[in-house]
Motif scaffolding. Structure first.
Motif, PDB file in Angstrom:
ATOM      1  N   ILE A   6       8.599  -4.310  14.546  1.00  8.58           N
ATOM      2  CA  ILE A   6       7.661  -3.843  15.942  1.00  8.58           C
ATOM      3  C   ILE A   6       8.391  -2.238  16.175  1.00  8.58           C
ATOM      4  O   ILE A   6       7.660  -1.538  16.528  1.00  8.58           O
ATOM      5  CB  ILE A   6       7.947  -4.661  17.186  1.00  8.58           C
ATOM      6  N   ALA A   9       6.786   0.077  13.967  1.00  8.10           N
ATOM      7  CA  ALA A   9       5.344   0.151  14.284  1.00  8.10           C
ATOM      8  C   ALA A   9       5.183   1.154  15.383  1.00  8.10           C
ATOM      9  O   ALA A   9       4.378   2.137  15.327  1.00  8.10           O
ATOM     10  CB  ALA A   9       4.640  -1.083  14.556  1.00  8.10           C
ATOM     11  N   THR A  46      -3.329   0.800  13.427  1.00  6.01           N
ATOM     12  CA  THR A  46      -2.729  -0.576  13.929  1.00  6.01           C
ATOM     13  C   THR A  46      -3.561  -1.583  12.918  1.00  6.01           C
ATOM     14  O   THR A  46      -2.504  -2.626  12.715  1.00  6.01           O
ATOM     15  CB  THR A  46      -3.447  -0.966  15.237  1.00  6.01           C
ATOM     16  N   ILE A  47      -4.457  -1.571  12.432  1.00  8.41           N
ATOM     17  CA  ILE A  47      -5.174  -2.492  11.247  1.00  8.41           C
ATOM     18  C   ILE A  47      -4.244  -2.254   9.965  1.00  8.41           C
ATOM     19  O   ILE A  47      -3.823  -3.384   9.630  1.00  8.41           O
ATOM     20  CB  ILE A  47      -6.410  -2.303  11.200  1.00  8.41           C
ATOM     21  N   ILE A  50      -0.733  -4.003  10.720  1.00  2.72           N
ATOM     22  CA  ILE A  50      -0.929  -5.306  11.126  1.00  2.72           C
ATOM     23  C   ILE A  50      -1.140  -6.197   9.382  1.00  2.72           C
ATOM     24  O   ILE A  50      -0.658  -7.191   9.246  1.00  2.72           O
ATOM     25  CB  ILE A  50      -2.141  -6.043  11.708  1.00  2.72           C
ATOM     26  N   SER A  51      -1.840  -5.323   8.738  1.00  2.00           N
ATOM     27  CA  SER A  51      -1.949  -6.094   7.124  1.00  2.00           C
ATOM     28  C   SER A  51      -0.800  -5.617   6.417  1.00  2.00           C
ATOM     29  O   SER A  51      -0.527  -6.609   5.819  1.00  2.00           O
ATOM     30  CB  SER A  51      -2.972  -5.195   6.529  1.00  2.00           C
ATOM     31  N   SER A  52      -0.231  -4.714   6.853  1.00  2.00           N
ATOM     32  CA  SER A  52       1.379  -4.610   6.003  1.00  2.00           C
ATOM     33  C   SER A  52       2.414  -5.750   6.442  1.00  2.00           C
ATOM     34  O   SER A  52       2.885  -6.198   5.638  1.00  2.00           O
ATOM     35  CB  SER A  52       1.981  -3.242   6.495  1.00  2.00           C
ATOM     36  N   TYR A  53       2.070  -6.106   7.672  1.00  8.96           N
ATOM     37  CA  TYR A  53       2.972  -7.105   8.272  1.00  8.96           C
ATOM     38  C   TYR A  53       2.644  -8.286   7.611  1.00  8.96           C
ATOM     39  O   TYR A  53       3.647  -9.210   6.973  1.00  8.96           O
ATOM     40  CB  TYR A  53       3.250  -7.177   9.871  1.00  8.96           C
ATOM     41  N   ILE A  54       1.435  -8.733   7.497  1.00  8.91           N
ATOM     42  CA  ILE A  54       1.057  -9.950   7.073  1.00  8.91           C
ATOM     43  C   ILE A  54       1.309 -10.233   5.415  1.00  8.91           C
ATOM     44  O   ILE A  54       1.713 -11.091   5.012  1.00  8.91           O
ATOM     45  CB  ILE A  54      -0.442 -10.029   7.122  1.00  8.91           C
TER      46      ILE A  54
END
Length: 59
Positions: A6, A9, A46-47, A50-54
């Protein structure tokens, strides 16, 4: 792990917005179009985050 991501990010979003502002000034984008540019770039970043975190979460 999530707290580090976070912070990372927020750092990325801050600098992306700073670079977007410089781009708008350099390319002399009108004020009414700048809002659309910022919104589009923020949504895409942001997308990406999020995809990097997943991806990190499931590897």
């Amino acid at each position: 792990m999530i707290s580090i991501f976070i912070v990372f990010a927020v750092f990325i979003l801050f600098y992306i917005n700073k670079m977007t502002s410089s781009l708008c000034i350099q390319k002399e984008i009108p004020e009414e179009n700048q809002q659309k540019v910022f919104h589009t770039i923020n949504v895409l970043v942001t997308i990406l985050l999020i995809s990097s975190y997943i991806e990190i979460l499931y590897t």
